[in-house]
Design a protein around this motif. Structure first.
Motif: not given
Length: 184
Positions: A80-86, A134-135, A139-142, A177-180
């Protein structure tokens, strides 16, 4: 369409995309034709107007975004982390901010039904990826697809030369910053 004609059309779209991002949508069509290695008549045989060319560029961007989301969806379950950041970095590389700014006049008032449909498909793919992120607690749910894409677009908007010189790592820093801030 013959293969040589298809290659010329692809070159026109590629160069229009590059030049729109660099100089805005009012770049001379002759400059696009020259950069693609064709004459202006070839450009007009393929695109009857600047708006038609802008539609094709917008469609190409949306297609790239769809492919990026599909690729991330394939791997987000296992990494998940690698897929999201990529995925996020692929969107940054698409230079969405520069291209969005360059195409804004065309995609809002004269956008074709084809581009509108591609935009809906793209946002749906982003929503599916966001649901998976989100799962996974990434990332935030909103966070919604439109807000996410707009955030990436705002980060990658062209910056004045003075800002680029003073902060050469501005875009990667803002992405970080936005990712955080997207974290739950």
């Amino acid at each position: 369409m013959r293969s040589d004609a298809a290659k010329r059309r692809e070159a026109l779209v590629r160069e229009a995309r590059r030049l729109f991002a660099a100089h805005g949508s009012d770049v001379a069509l002759e400059s696009i034709a020259d950069a693609a290695g064709v004459g202006i008549a070839t450009l007009y045989r393929n695109f009857d107007s600047r708006a038609a060319l802008a539609d094709e560029v917008a469609s190409a961007i949306l297609s790239d975004m769809q492919r990026a989301a599909a690729a991330a969806l394939e791997t987000i379950g296992s990494t998940p982390e690698t897929a999201w950041l990529t995925y996020v970095h692929r969107l940054v590389e698409l230079d969405l901010g520069a291209l969005s700014a360059a195409l804004a006049d065309f995609v809002t008032s004269e956008m074709s039904g084809t581009v509108r449909e591609a935009q809906e498909i793209t946002l749906d793919g982003v929503e599916k990826l966001l649901a998976a992120a989100k799962s996974s607690g990434l990332v935030r749910p909103d966070l919604g697809a439109l807000e996410f894409v707009l955030a990436i677009g705002m980060i990658t908007r062209p910056h004045p030369e003075a800002i680029r010189a003073a902060a050469p790592n501005l875009v990667p820093q803002l992405v970080s910053i936005v990712l955080a801030g997207m974290r739950p």
